[in-house]
Write an enzyme that holds these catalytic residues in place. Structure first.
Site, mmCIF file in Angstrom:
data_model
loop_
_atom_site.group_PDB
_atom_site.id
_atom_site.type_symbol
_atom_site.label_atom_id
_atom_site.label_comp_id
_atom_site.label_asym_id
_atom_site.label_seq_id
_atom_site.Cartn_x
_atom_site.Cartn_y
_atom_site.Cartn_z
ATOM 1 N N ASP A 23 8.334 4.112 3.475
ATOM 2 C CA ASP A 23 7.993 3.844 4.877
ATOM 3 C C ASP A 23 6.687 4.563 5.222
ATOM 4 O O ASP A 23 6.611 5.793 5.189
ATOM 5 C CB ASP A 23 9.127 4.349 5.777
ATOM 6 C CG ASP A 23 9.017 3.857 7.204
ATOM 7 O OD1 ASP A 23 8.058 3.120 7.504
ATOM 8 O OD2 ASP A 23 9.874 4.227 8.022
ATOM 9 N N ASP A 113 5.229 -2.250 7.125
ATOM 10 C CA ASP A 113 5.006 -0.865 6.717
ATOM 11 C C ASP A 113 6.213 -0.226 6.040
ATOM 12 O O ASP A 113 6.255 0.989 5.870
ATOM 13 C CB ASP A 113 4.572 -0.018 7.916
ATOM 14 C CG ASP A 113 5.588 -0.030 9.052
ATOM 15 O OD1 ASP A 113 6.561 -0.791 8.960
ATOM 16 O OD2 ASP A 113 5.398 0.727 10.027
ATOM 17 N N GLU A 114 7.201 -1.023 5.618
ATOM 18 C CA GLU A 114 8.346 -0.438 4.925
ATOM 19 C C GLU A 114 9.010 -1.460 4.015
ATOM 20 O O GLU A 114 8.970 -2.663 4.260
ATOM 21 C CB GLU A 114 9.371 0.136 5.908
ATOM 22 C CG GLU A 114 10.013 -0.884 6.808
ATOM 23 C CD GLU A 114 11.116 -0.288 7.677
ATOM 24 O OE1 GLU A 114 11.906 0.542 7.171
ATOM 25 O OE2 GLU A 114 11.180 -0.666 8.852
#
Length: 409
Positions: A23, A113-114
């Site tokens: 993350d 983003d993860e």
């Protein structure tokens, strides 16, 4: 790192912690600090009327998302506000996901983003999951210039909790034989499905830690929260999560939203924003070869409370016109509430009940959809020349708003 424990068997559970949750930390703000040296080490707010992202230096003052920028500046007057650069965030996300997929083919993207990564099959060629996580973090820092936190655990749920606990810029392993030792002291808010309302219900009964919830038992928990959520939370509190990393996972819904700040918006402006959102989502549906059955209108009011309204279409569709027609109906029905609550600070649309377009049942007369429709013509122009190439007249002086980067549909 939490601790490195001894491997053990428990029924059919995997012996090793081999799922990674990676993350990126304060993603938008980290990109801004990477690209502008004067922002490094300083509190940064990304947004306009609403904070889209805050650096950890700003979070230390109590700033959170989606807080109003004026409120955020009252908490952190020295914060630097920068406008979003969605193209830069999209490019950074693609670079990071290339590293994910170069690390292992078993990657399940959750957002830009993860992601979850399954590295169970890489012991002989790449080392232990913790070694792989260290290498991944080093590559993201060296090649993309961004900090990333990674949790390593036996299940997806624990890996995600571990990455959150390790932030910022950390690495945390939860060995299988110490899962409950790690999980039970944490606040109940760490459990998936515990939002503000559920947390309040639990706190009123003196349940603030995961261990207390686990000791409560499934029956009493179901009596308080309902059978489904009770069963779900009880399983998580005992570290039970059978889901595996799903590389073929497709989006179950798609959405877009428009933040508007606290200035009063006329009915005509709200409808104009719906036009832009409908066009954007219709384009995404067709590009992904999907159709939808349900349109959801999402609203956020001046006090940051939220409400939704939904409408199910007579038949699945990828038509921007059909989406807009449903959205306008929902907005009209919600107008009394909007006026009562003093207007909106955010309006959004979400399309759910998605299916593949090639499974769409033909209506009488049994003819395929025309390829040379207005929608397909506009799609071709936007794909070739950019999203803002063609816009509705109602949005000429208002703009289409920010198009938030997303994973492929």
């Amino acid at each position: 790192m939490f601790v490195s424990g001894v491997e053990q068997r428990s029924g059919d559970r995997p012996e090793r912690a081999a799922i990674l949750h990676a993350d990126l930390d304060s993603f938008y703000a980290s990109v801004e600090q990477r690209d502008n040296p004067r922002l490094r080490g300083r509190p940064v707010l990304v947004g306009g009327g609403v904070v889209l992202a805050a650096s950890y230096e700003a979070k230390a003052f109590g700033v959170s998302t989606p807080m109003n920028v004026r409120q955020a500046l009252s908490l952190c007057p020295q914060a630097i506000v920068v406008p979003p650069r969605m193209a830069a965030y999209s490019q950074a996300s693609k670079a990071v996901f290339e590293i994910f997929r170069d690390t292992t083919p078993e990657v399940e993207g959750i957002s830009i983003d993860e992601a979850f990564l399954d590295v169970a099959g890489l012991w002989r060629i790449a080392g232990s999951p913790v070694d792989i996580a260290r290498g991944l973090r080093a590559r993201v820092r060296a090649e993309v210039g961004l900090p990333i936190s990674v949790g390593v655990a036996r299940t997806k749920f624990l890996a995600k909790v571990a990455s959150a606990v390790s932030k910022p810029d950390g690495l945390l392993e939860v060995p299988p034989d110490q899962e409950l030792e790690f999980l039970h002291p944490l606040p109940v808010e760490r459990l998936w499905g515990v939002g503000a309302v559920t947390a309040r219900e639990l706190h009123e009964r003196g349940i603030t830690r995961v261990g207390q919830l686990a000791d409560m038992g499934e029956g009493p928990l179901a009596a308080v929260l309902g059978p489904a959520i009770g069963r779900h939370l009880h399983a998580l509190s005992w570290a039970r999560d059978p889901r595996r990393v799903d590389t073929g996972r497709r989006r179950r819904s798609i959405g877009a939203q428009r933040a508007m700040g606290r200035r009063h918006r006329s009915d005509e402006e709200l409808e104009a924003y719906l036009h832009g959102l409908s066009d954007r989502l219709g384009h995404r549906l067709r590009a992904a070869g999907r159709v939808c059955r349900t349109v959801v209108l999402r609203m956020r009011f001046d006090d940051f409370t939220r409400a939704t309204r939904s409408h199910t279409l007579p038949e699945a569709s990828d038509s921007g016109t059909a989406i807009l027609r449903a959205a306008r109906t929902l907005l009209a029905s919600a107008m009394p509430l909007i006026r009562e609550r003093g207007g909106l600070t955010l309006i959004g649309l979400t399309l759910t009940n998605l299916d593949r377009a090639d499974t769409m049942q033909l209506s009488l007369p049994l003819e395929q959809r025309a390829e040379s429709t207005l929608d397909s013509t506009l799609d071709a122009l936007r794909d070739r020349f950019g999203a803002g190439t063609v816009t509705r007249a109602a949005l000429l002086r208002k703009g289409e708003g920010f198009s938030v980067p997303i994973l492929p549909d």
